[in-house]
Design an enzyme around this catalytic site. Structure first.
Site, mmCIF file in Angstrom:
data_model
loop_
_atom_site.group_PDB
_atom_site.id
_atom_site.type_symbol
_atom_site.label_atom_id
_atom_site.label_comp_id
_atom_site.label_asym_id
_atom_site.label_seq_id
_atom_site.Cartn_x
_atom_site.Cartn_y
_atom_site.Cartn_z
ATOM 1 N N GLY A 8 99.897 6.294 51.848
ATOM 2 C CA GLY A 8 100.637 7.437 51.319
ATOM 3 C C GLY A 8 99.815 8.281 50.363
ATOM 4 O O GLY A 8 98.597 8.104 50.234
ATOM 5 N N ASP A 90 105.074 10.066 57.757
ATOM 6 C CA ASP A 90 105.953 9.126 57.056
ATOM 7 C C ASP A 90 107.418 9.407 57.383
ATOM 8 O O ASP A 90 108.204 8.477 57.608
ATOM 9 C CB ASP A 90 105.714 9.160 55.547
ATOM 10 C CG ASP A 90 105.681 10.573 54.968
ATOM 11 O OD1 ASP A 90 105.623 11.552 55.743
ATOM 12 O OD2 ASP A 90 105.705 10.696 53.734
#
Length: 233
Positions: A8, A90
């Protein structure tokens, strides 16, 4: 066993998948036990050093590597974005993970992190689209930065309406995020042909905090992105 990696914006998360369940692990454990893995599946919002290092080791060890990417149609889910590559991986993986858990149901998927994203899927698998907004901490800090007299605190009273500035700031921000989720629920029922209430699935660091403020029936799944990665096996 399969190694799952979610790289991330701020950190890299690792998990093991044994064919039945997903269990979190660490970079150091994965590196030391790399020989146990038959494959590696990853997604990357930003290629951080831990991801680069583990991929290099996997190549040397001849481990099969799969990078999860957004497609216009995948696992019976149709992406709403005409330019599908602009949808964050994501978000897409959370959608795929949720659809795998609850097939043939209307879904609202909420990822409550630095930003809070809301994605909506019809029972048919059609992704309608979604929203992106500041997450809880970012929402509070953005107000404090622009209005110096509005300040936050870690000591928040448990009350519906704030009776001091930090509580009023917190209650306003958490209520705004909960209101967005409830509006998504209402809008889906209005726009969709189904009369069934959507299943709301929350993931991300603030999932439990936001869930505690909602009256709707919902599910919290911290492993939602990993479940999406599992579908690429």
């Amino acid at each position: 066993m399969i190694l799952l990696i979610d790289s991330g914006n701020t950190k890299v998360k690792f998990a093991n998948f044994d064919g039945e369940k997903v269990e979190s692990t660490t970079f150091f454990a994965a590196r030391e036990e790399l020989y146990k893995y038959s494959g590696l599946i990853y997604c990357s919002v930003s290629e951080q050093q831990e991801l680069t290092d583990i991929l290099a080791l996997a190549v040397k060890s001849n481990i099969r590597i799969t990078k999860a990417e957004v497609s216009p149609i995948q696992f019976d889910v149709v992406c709403a974005y005409p330019n599908f590559k602009n949808l964050g991986i994501d978000r897409w993986l959370a959608i795929l993970g949720a659809r795998g858990l609850y097939p043939n149901q209307p879904l609202i998927i909420v990822d409550a992190g630095t930003a809070m994203t809301v994605d909506v899927i019809e029972a048919s698998g059609q992704h309608i689209g979604g929203w992106i907004m500041p997450g809880l901490a970012l929402l509070q800090s953005s107000i404090s930065e622009k209005a110096p007299l509005v300040f936050g605190s870690d000591d928040i009273k448990k009350e519906l309406f704030g009776t001091d500035t930090p509580s009023a700031l917190y209650r306003g921000c958490i209520s705004a995020l909960c209101g967005a989720i409830e509006k998504a629920q209402q809008d889906l029922l209005l726009e969709s042909s189904t009369s069934f209430s959507p299943t709301i699935i929350l993931t991300g660091g603030d999932a439990k905090t936001i869930a505690s403020e909602l009256n709707s029936t919902l599910v919290i799944r911290a492993d939602l992105v990993f479940l999406g990665l599992c579908r690429f096996i």
